[in-house]
Design a protein around this motif. Structure first.
Motif, short mmCIF file in Angstrom:
data_model
loop_
_atom_site.label_atom_id
_atom_site.label_comp_id
_atom_site.label_asym_id
_atom_site.label_seq_id
_atom_site.Cartn_x
_atom_site.Cartn_y
_atom_site.Cartn_z
N VAL A 1 0.85 -1.18 0.00
CA VAL A 1 0.00 0.00 0.00
C VAL A 1 0.89 1.24 0.00
O VAL A 1 1.87 1.31 0.73
N ALA A 23 -4.37 6.70 -2.53
CA ALA A 23 -3.87 5.44 -1.96
C ALA A 23 -4.02 4.35 -3.00
O ALA A 23 -5.03 4.28 -3.70
N SER A 24 -3.01 3.49 -3.08
CA SER A 24 -3.06 2.39 -4.05
C SER A 24 -2.46 1.15 -3.42
O SER A 24 -1.76 1.21 -2.42
N GLY A 25 -2.74 0.01 -4.03
CA GLY A 25 -2.25 -1.26 -3.51
C GLY A 25 -3.39 -2.09 -2.98
O GLY A 25 -4.54 -1.91 -3.36
N SER A 26 -3.05 -2.98 -2.07
CA SER A 26 -4.05 -3.88 -1.49
C SER A 26 -4.77 -3.14 -0.36
O SER A 26 -4.23 -2.98 0.73
N ILE A 27 -5.97 -2.68 -0.63
CA ILE A 27 -6.72 -1.87 0.32
C ILE A 27 -8.05 -2.54 0.62
O ILE A 27 -8.86 -2.76 -0.29
N ASN A 75 -10.27 6.29 -3.28
CA ASN A 75 -9.25 6.22 -2.21
C ASN A 75 -8.36 7.46 -2.22
O ASN A 75 -7.13 7.36 -2.07
N ILE A 98 -4.98 2.66 7.05
CA ILE A 98 -5.42 1.75 6.01
C ILE A 98 -5.41 0.31 6.49
O ILE A 98 -4.40 -0.16 7.03
N SER A 100 -5.16 -3.21 5.03
CA SER A 100 -4.84 -3.94 3.80
C SER A 100 -5.58 -5.28 3.77
O SER A 100 -5.69 -5.91 2.70
N GLN A 108 -0.22 4.98 6.95
CA GLN A 108 0.64 5.18 5.80
C GLN A 108 0.84 6.68 5.57
O GLN A 108 -0.07 7.48 5.77
#
Length: 119
Positions: A1, A23-27, A75, A98, A100, A108
């Motif tokens: 994340v 925000a990006s990634g595994s959320i 996000n 966050i 995940s 974060q």
């Protein structure tokens, strides 16, 4: 994340800027999102905070001039800064609480974006 901030730059006193932070990634989900700022030699200070339900908190120094908002579908958190003053010059950081996954939670921070208010 990860969080990535955009929108800093040079602006004249009285001008406006809009910061954004995605925000990006595994959320799984995001709790409160906020903006902080820091100038050399001083502690990082809270500028504005927005909670999941949309309630907000602001530093006294920016009340009435800055507006924080969020787009939960993207996000993303925004900071609209109006009537900027030279004392608003700082590196601005976004942060967010966050999940995940259902059980993995962390605060974060974004990488910081420089806002300079000067004529």
């Amino acid at each position: 994340v990860q969080l990535q901030a955009f929108g800093g730059g040079l602006v004249q006193p009285g001008g406006s800027l809009r910061l954004s932070c995605a925000a990006s990634g595994s959320i799984f989900s995001i709790n409160a999102m906020g903006w902080y700022r820091q100038v050399p030699g001083k502690q990082r200070e809270l500028v504005a905070l927005i909670h999941t339900g949309g309630s907000t908190n602001y530093a006294d120094s920016v009340k009435g001039r800055f507006t924080i908002s969020r787009d939960n579908a993207k996000n993303t958190v925004y900071l609209q800064m109006n009537s900027l003053k030279p004392e608003d010059t700082a590196v601005y950081y976004c942060n967010a609480g966050i999940y995940s996954s259902k059980d993995d939670y962390a605060i974060q921070w974004g990488q910081g974006t420089l806002v300079t208010v000067s004529s």
